[in-house]
Design a protein around this motif. Structure first.
Motif, PDB file in Angstrom:
ATOM      1  N   CYS A  14       0.842  -1.188   0.000  1.00  0.00           N
ATOM      2  CA  CYS A  14       0.000   0.000   0.000  1.00  0.00           C
ATOM      3  C   CYS A  14       0.882   1.245   0.000  1.00  0.00           C
ATOM      4  O   CYS A  14       1.722   1.402   0.886  1.00  0.00           O
ATOM      5  CB  CYS A  14      -0.897  -0.025   1.242  1.00  0.00           C
ATOM      6  SG  CYS A  14      -1.909   1.437   1.444  1.00  0.00           S
ATOM      7  N   SER A  19       2.078  -1.275   4.013  1.00  0.00           N
ATOM      8  CA  SER A  19       1.823  -2.651   4.416  1.00  0.00           C
ATOM      9  C   SER A  19       1.448  -3.501   3.208  1.00  0.00           C
ATOM     10  O   SER A  19       1.062  -2.973   2.167  1.00  0.00           O
ATOM     11  CB  SER A  19       0.698  -2.693   5.457  1.00  0.00           C
ATOM     12  OG  SER A  19      -0.495  -2.215   4.890  1.00  0.00           O
ATOM     13  N   VAL A  21      -0.548  -5.757   0.692  1.00  0.00           N
ATOM     14  CA  VAL A  21      -1.948  -5.804   0.280  1.00  0.00           C
ATOM     15  C   VAL A  21      -2.244  -7.199  -0.245  1.00  0.00           C
ATOM     16  O   VAL A  21      -1.687  -7.601  -1.267  1.00  0.00           O
ATOM     17  CB  VAL A  21      -2.241  -4.767  -0.822  1.00  0.00           C
ATOM     18  CG1 VAL A  21      -3.713  -4.815  -1.219  1.00  0.00           C
ATOM     19  CG2 VAL A  21      -1.850  -3.366  -0.361  1.00  0.00           C
ATOM     20  N   CYS A  34      -4.433  -1.182   0.981  1.00  0.00           N
ATOM     21  CA  CYS A  34      -4.899  -2.167   1.951  1.00  0.00           C
ATOM     22  C   CYS A  34      -6.353  -1.949   2.311  1.00  0.00           C
ATOM     23  O   CYS A  34      -7.047  -2.868   2.694  1.00  0.00           O
ATOM     24  CB  CYS A  34      -4.006  -2.164   3.192  1.00  0.00           C
ATOM     25  SG  CYS A  34      -4.004  -0.602   4.084  1.00  0.00           S
TER      26      CYS A  34
END
Ligand SMILES: [Zn+2]
Length: 52
Positions: A14, A19, A21, A34
């Motif tokens: 993301c 983070s 996805v 995300c």
């Protein structure tokens, strides 16, 4: 029938929070964020930076 889309085998992070996805298997467009709110805030930031 199972054919793999190479683009969906790439790990996606993301751009808003960095983070991973998770991609849903099967056909469809690649998820880039995300969650939808991150996509929305990212686009708002790009627009405010003059990209759009
Ligand atoms: Zn995110």
């Amino acid at each position: 029938m199972s054919f793999t889309d190479p683009a969906k085998n790439q790990p996606v992070t993301c751009p808003q929070c960095g983070s991973d996805v998770p991609q849903s298997p099967g056909r469809g467009r690649i998820k880039q964020f995300c969650n939808p709110s991150h996509g929305r805030s990212w686009r708002t930031r790009m627009r405010s930076a003059g990209w759009l």
